[in-house]
Scaffold this motif. Structure first.
Motif, PDB file in Angstrom:
ATOM      1  N   SER A 122       0.839  -1.203   0.000  1.00  0.00           N
ATOM      2  CA  SER A 122       0.000   0.000   0.000  1.00  0.00           C
ATOM      3  C   SER A 122       0.870   1.247   0.000  1.00  0.00           C
ATOM      4  O   SER A 122       2.094   1.172   0.026  1.00  0.00           O
ATOM      5  CB  SER A 122      -0.863   0.002   1.255  1.00  0.00           C
ATOM      6  OG  SER A 122      -0.016   0.103   2.396  1.00  0.00           O
TER       7      SER A 122
ATOM      8  N   LEU B 238      -9.786  -2.578   4.053  1.00  0.00           N
ATOM      9  CA  LEU B 238      -8.709  -3.395   3.498  1.00  0.00           C
ATOM     10  C   LEU B 238      -9.279  -4.569   2.709  1.00  0.00           C
ATOM     11  O   LEU B 238      -9.837  -5.502   3.281  1.00  0.00           O
ATOM     12  CB  LEU B 238      -7.818  -3.880   4.646  1.00  0.00           C
ATOM     13  CG  LEU B 238      -6.554  -4.654   4.274  1.00  0.00           C
ATOM     14  CD1 LEU B 238      -5.662  -3.832   3.347  1.00  0.00           C
ATOM     15  CD2 LEU B 238      -5.785  -5.043   5.531  1.00  0.00           C
TER      16      LEU B 238
ATOM     17  N   THR C  16      -8.610  -0.258  -0.110  1.00  0.00           N
ATOM     18  CA  THR C  16      -7.366  -0.816  -0.646  1.00  0.00           C
ATOM     19  C   THR C  16      -7.646  -2.150  -1.319  1.00  0.00           C
ATOM     20  O   THR C  16      -8.172  -3.066  -0.683  1.00  0.00           O
ATOM     21  CB  THR C  16      -6.338  -1.053   0.488  1.00  0.00           C
ATOM     22  OG1 THR C  16      -6.029   0.203   1.100  1.00  0.00           O
ATOM     23  CG2 THR C  16      -5.053  -1.676  -0.040  1.00  0.00           C
TER      24      THR C  16
END
Lengths: 385, 385
Positions: free
Chosen positions: A33, B8, B324
């Motif tokens: 990330s 996430l 993400t």
């Protein structure tokens, strides 16, 4: 007793500060990330003064032993001559690792409980006619509580050889001074679970440029612990070649903050005070110590049980006072126990363990020692308040 | 947006449940204490159904790659012939590890995005005249979202060779069925940070008795990842040879409890539902997928960007919606992105990621897709409520 209150005085793992736990509980992030490179770079650079390193510190995910292996397996090729100072179980492990990876290992055996002197190392190095590839020394030998004189030994290594000087700092880095350049250390390794106040699971390798060059050219087989992969990944995008133990790295960031707030020179002083309190306190109640004051580490103290308090003391400390200390290892099994006093440890913790030892001795042997070790430790503490 | 709310959906690391964080925050214990063996034995045995293993699961401290290396480096001796199915970046890594440790590696290259068929493996094995030491296959190829047919491939391995069958289960174990005995798997490895809902830092190796015998007799050099040391230490005192990542092992214990409460068969069903919701939802808005339904993993879905949504989608998902996802790796870099939907992941999370993809496509390409993928996913969900 409150069963949940347990007091950890093992020489690693050590207690974890609440704020480090909180840091580790931050939301998980992906290592590919935008966030992770900032985290890793922050930790790798903030650890530089702790490791006395001029380069960012390389972070591995593994036990301390993975860093010992990395230091050996990235340097040693078949039949390379290496010298390992063996002053206890961890020097012995370093030597075993070197043997596993094909080195021609000269063990410099030192009496367990004593430090290696520069003279002993000089004599050993002089006696080896061949080119020596590396000299491995344990900074704090956890199994005996001895601190080897790393600076003085480095002088000898570089005066008499062209070898790399490789130091295992697992049970003391974060509590003791070190300066890789001035002390001539080429590779310094450590683990997370000792003076660095983290759970086990991270390992650290600090390398100077000379070591990096040797590692770059080393032909030995390695993959997970191939330091070139870690260096390249850090160089390219401040990342790691394999999924890192993210939560522990968050914890490491908080530990760096704590070191900076206390001031790292004060962290070092605190450990010297803890050492003096433990040793003076035990001496006041005539409990024999394994090592001399000069050779003793500020992070762990070994107590002789063979001619001192009964071997039962370790069990009773646990059963009556919920205090965990370490036992003796290998040839010191049953002959000593070890008190860890590093990392998240204060003078009050030393008072706690000394008081418990007093009460245990009274209980076990009827010795009239209550308050005596604690009094002496308080006197030592007051000199520094 | 609330900056601290980050979502996430990388194909590992994955989000950590609060109760697992709480478990990891338990007071640190020493690995040579009375408490640790109970913890390790509990985790090693409770993981047996998750790994479909008849033996307790061996716990290493390291990245998933450390378990891949352990599986290779404890089996392979110089010039051993091995076959590695390479259907993506992690098959490629398995092959590189085998090459590093001196194997004569036959790569069975499969188109990235497809699974290996039993026929392909049979043809490959039949074409190799020499004795094959081991066949390495990736269960879920994280880089493509493909699930290889491990049971069918195991039949082929054992029909045509005497090789060990070694499976990388890093990005699916904990979300998919597996039965080492019935499926003829000799070694199955995984990591903590995917379907097992833990931070990265633990690696797991399940071995049957045949594999243990080969490992026992293997002469290859290894130390930190020497599985014989772990097996011996567990056998002797339910411990580990080197300081283990204690806090993560506490976390693993809580994960086992969660699996048992949900029922592991329901964990598997949940992942199949997540997969169907993701795929049906994306299909409803004409976003092209890399893999067929049949070959697709229930843990990760790869979306084609090369002929689908712009490559900018990954960046916008992050910038606008704090989501993400994973990028493409190696030869798929820039051609796909990957949505992880494993571990601590519910149907609501799928709705979240699908809704964000809809809004991003509207923003990026003006596509009139709002609500469409979400509607389809809800329909799929309702069939299972």
């Amino acid at each position: 007793m409150l069963l949940d209150q347990q007091y950890l005085f093992a020489p690693g793992p050590t207690p974890i500060p609440d704020r480090v736990k909180a840091a580790m509980n931050q939301p998980m992030i992906a290592h590919r990330s935008q966030e992770f490179p900032k985290l890793l770079e922050d930790v790798a650079t903030r650890l530089m003064p702790v490791f006395g390193s001029e380069n960012p510190v390389t972070v591995l995910s593994g036990s301390g032993t993975s860093a010992l292996e990395a230091a050996a397996a990235n340097v040693i090729e078949e039949n390379d001559v290496v010298v390992v100072v063996v002053a206890g179980a961890f020097g012995d492990r370093f030597a075993s690792i070197c043997e596993t990876f094909g080195a021609n290992v000269h063990r410099l055996n030192i009496e367990w409980g004593a430090a290696c002197t520069p003279e002993q190392l000089e004599e050993c190095l002089q006696s080896i006619p061949k080119e020596i590839k590396a000299v491995f020394v344990t900074y704090c030998e956890t199994s005996t509580g001895v601190l080897n004189p790393i600076k003085a030994l480095g002088e000898v290594v570089k005066r008499f050889t062209n070898a790399l000087y490789i130091v295992d700092g697992v049970s003391c880095i974060g509590a003791v001074p070190v300066d890789m350049k001035e002390w001539k250390i080429d590779i310094l390794v450590s683990g997370s679970q000792k003076a660095l106040m983290l759970p086990p699971g991270l390992a650290f390798v600090a390398m100077n440029d000379e070591a990096r060059a040797v590692i770059r050219n080393c032909k030995a087989k390695r993959f997970y612990l191939d330091l070139n992969r870690y260096l390249a990944s850090y160089e390219t995008d401040k990342s790691t070649p394999f999924t890192p133990a993210v939560s522990l790295i968050y914890g490491a960031q908080e530990v760096c903050r704590m070191f900076e707030e206390e001031g790292f020179e004060n962290v070092i002083k605190r450990h010297l005070l803890l050492k003096e309190m433990v040793r003076e306190g035990l001496r006041a109640i005539e409990v024999p110590l394994l090592t001399s004051d000069e050779d003793a580490s500020p992070t762990v103290t070994a107590v002789r049980t063979i001619d001192g308090p009964s071997k039962q003391i370790k069990k009773l400390l646990k059963d009556k006072f919920a205090i965990t200390v370490g036992g003796g290892q290998k040839k010191l099994k049953g002959e000593i126990f070890r008190i860890g006093h590093m990392g998240y440890c204060t003078p009050f913790d030393v008072i706690k363990v000394l008081g418990s030892i007093e009460m245990t001795l009274k209980f076990l042997e009827g010795k009239d020692v209550l308050g005596i070790a604690v009094k002496r430790a308080e006197e030592v503490w007051m000199e520094h308040v």
